[in-house]
Design an enzyme around this catalytic site. Structure first.
Site, PDB file in Angstrom:
ATOM      1  N   LYS A 107       0.820  -1.211   0.000  1.00 60.54           N
ATOM      2  CA  LYS A 107       0.000   0.000   0.000  1.00 60.54           C
ATOM      3  C   LYS A 107       0.859   1.270   0.000  1.00 60.54           C
ATOM      4  CE  LYS A 107      -4.201  -2.105   1.322  1.00 60.54           C
ATOM      5  NZ  LYS A 107      -3.694  -3.478   1.528  1.00 60.54           N
TER       6      LYS A 107
HETATM    7  C1  LIG Z   1      -4.235  -4.592   0.774  1.00 60.74           C
HETATM    8  C2  LIG Z   1      -3.420  -5.830   0.642  1.00 60.74           C
HETATM    9  C3  LIG Z   1      -3.730  -6.843  -0.292  1.00 60.74           C
HETATM   10  C4  LIG Z   1      -4.947  -6.762  -1.203  1.00 60.74           C
HETATM   11  O1  LIG Z   1      -4.794  -5.802  -2.209  1.00 60.74           O
HETATM   12  P1  LIG Z   1      -6.063  -5.271  -3.028  1.00 60.74           P
HETATM   13  O2  LIG Z   1      -5.573  -4.157  -3.844  1.00 60.74           O
HETATM   14  O3  LIG Z   1      -7.046  -4.831  -1.973  1.00 60.74           O
HETATM   15  O4  LIG Z   1      -6.568  -6.416  -3.825  1.00 60.74           O
HETATM   16  C5  LIG Z   1      -2.893  -7.953  -0.386  1.00 60.74           C
HETATM   17  N1  LIG Z   1      -1.833  -8.085   0.434  1.00 60.74           N
HETATM   18  C6  LIG Z   1      -1.504  -7.156   1.346  1.00 60.74           C
HETATM   19  C7  LIG Z   1      -0.333  -7.382   2.224  1.00 60.74           C
HETATM   20  C8  LIG Z   1      -2.273  -5.984   1.485  1.00 60.74           C
HETATM   21  O5  LIG Z   1      -1.937  -5.076   2.413  1.00 60.74           O
END
Ligand SMILES: *Cc1c(COP(=O)(O)O)cnc(C)c1O
Length: 460
Positions: A107
């Site tokens: 993120k």
């Molecule tokens: C948010 C997140 C995901 C999922 O990603 P999306 O874009 O919501 O599909 C997968 N792995 C981790 C570690 C995350 O923080």
């Protein structure tokens, strides 16, 4: 570039407006009016490619020099100049590490830029916002790191007292910026979420403090994620040379960015969606039906989702950008708890998409096996991606890139249980457990929390 709503009834906006709006007025999500076409170049340098790939999206809203500076600044917070290093697991199977940012999860790639873009746009407008969010552990720290020290933003993050891990709490509470406030609510994560919803519903309060969010439906987050698909292709043979991707998926933002890269001309024959036990998405790809289901906790909590909000953007594409048809599907979904794709539309999904789900014991075995094969430590989310990559790879002559979304040290218990190795925190967080914490404990009481927000946001 102009942005339209997936439900077709909201005003058309420019980039800066869509950035601050988040959700469209008609309940839809903003998408560009048309996909830009990728040029053929690129040397795999992250910042250079990022500026080139994203420039068409911000055109008309953000100046070229300002944008270049924000991109360079955002990715200088990563602990390696590659920003997203890639390692080979075995023949033609690669792992793209998206977790080298400040909070060790993918993120950061989007939020480090989005925080800067927000601040820049607010500056231009002479406006300020108060970002309020609830976290069960993971997203709070990424939002805090994105907003810290920004002049026009204050950030208040609620977490359930005593219910997040030590590392997760400390990643939030040891940030010492004057505009960051951590609140431990005496309640559960759902209580925290309900408080945030209630604050947004309190119109007087919302307008007084300029309430806002940097949530995963924001177009700018998807935009920032398109870049690493392009960079990975550049590193593997160029933008016109085919590369497949496998993505551990929750809200569908990450893998949708891969679809955007493909729609702009990147040669991506296969996008593989990896799910944990909460497999509404892989079900959707198999039978064209989206159902609402209960959520089961797993070792990959960031993928424990009930509804994948970004799927609406794919639906818009599948329905030939017919906003009324999207609204109809989603109204039906809200009323009955499911919607079905027309069989002809569903058949089109077979081309270029695949999905697979994996239970926690398969995830644990994958972490163990891959460690034995290559010495690479995978966190449980990344392991879902690698499992999906290996299960669904169609053409062994096409490189397959699995996206690693969290650093193994972010989920040390699961990694240690599978391998016997407890991954250490990287250098910039090595003293996390010695740093002083700052947080305020509050009761689960809307009035008290609103008073706290009003008292702590900066007024200039
Ligand atoms: C948010 C997140 C995901 C999922 O990603 P999306 O874009 O919501 O599909 C997968 N792995 C981790 C570690 C995350 O923080």
């Amino acid at each position: 570039m102009r942005y339209v709503s997936t439900r077709g009834m909201a005003p058309v906006l420019d980039f800066g407006e869509a950035l601050l709006a988040g959700l469209a007025d008609d309940g839809g999500l903003y998408v560009p009016e048309a996909w830009p076409v990728l040029g053929g170049g690129g040397r795999g340098d992250y910042v250079e490619t990022a500026v080139e790939v994203m420039s068409p999206y911000v055109a008309g809203s953000v100046g070229v020099d300002d944008f270049g500076a924000m991109v360079a600044d955002a990715y200088a917070t990563f602990d390696t100049p590659d920003v997203v290093p890639m390692v080979e697991l075995s023949d033609g199977m690669h792992l793209l590490e998206l977790f080298h940012g400040p909070t060790l999860a993918f993120k950061d790639v989007a939020l480090q830029l989005v925080g800067r873009l927000f601040d820049h746009e607010l500056d231009r407008l002479g406006a300020r916002v108060t970002i309020v969010g609830a976290t069960s552990g993971d997203t709070g720290s990424a939002a805090i790191e994105a907003c810290r020290d920004r002049d026009n933003m204050d950030v208040v993050i609620l977490h359930p007292a005593g219910l997040v891990s030590d590392v997760q709490r400390r990643q939030m509470t040891t940030v010492t910026a004057p505009n960051v406030h951590n609140v431990a609510i005496e309640g559960t994560f759902d209580d925290c979420q309900d408080l945030v919803k209630a604050m947004f519903a309190d119109v007087g309060f919302r307008d007084r403090v300029g309430l806002s969010a940097v949530n995963s439906i924001n177009w700018a987050r998807v935009m920032a994620q398109v870049v690493y698909y392009v960079v990975a292709a550049e590193r593997l043979g160029g933008r016109r040379s085919p590369v497949a991707f496998a993505v551990p998926t929750g809200n569908f933002g990450n893998v949708f960015a891969g679809h955007v890269a493909r729609s702009s001309g990147l040669a991506v024959p296969q996008l593989v969606v990896g799910s944990n036990t909460n497999d509404v998405l892989t079900q959707f790809f198999h039978d064209g039906t989206m159902r609402i289901d209960g959520v089961v906790p797993t070792t990959s909590p960031s993928m424990d989702i009930q509804v994948s909000s970004n799927l609406e953007r794919l639906l818009f594409e599948l329905l030939d950008r017919d906003g009324a048809a999207v609204a109809e599907h989603l109204d039906g979904f809200r009323a009955t708890g499911s919607f079905h794709l027309d069989p002809v539309v569903h058949a089109a999904l077979a081309d270029g998409w695949a999905g697979a789900r994996f239970e926690d014991d398969a995830v644990r075995r994958c972490i163990e096996t891959e460690f034995g094969l290559s010495g690479v430590l995978l966190d449980p989310h990344s392991a879902v991606g690698v499992l999906a990559a290996r299960a669904c790879r169609q053409d062994p002559s096409v490189p397959m890139v699995a996206l690693a979304t969290a650093h193994p040290a972010k989920f040390p218990d699961a990694v240690a249980a599978a391998t016997g190795v407890r991954p250490p925190l990287p250098e910039h967080l090595a003293d996390l457990h010695e740093r002083p914490e700052s947080l305020t404990r509050l009761p689960n009481d809307l009035v008290v929390v609103e008073e706290f927000v009003e008292a702590h946001r900066r007024v200039v």
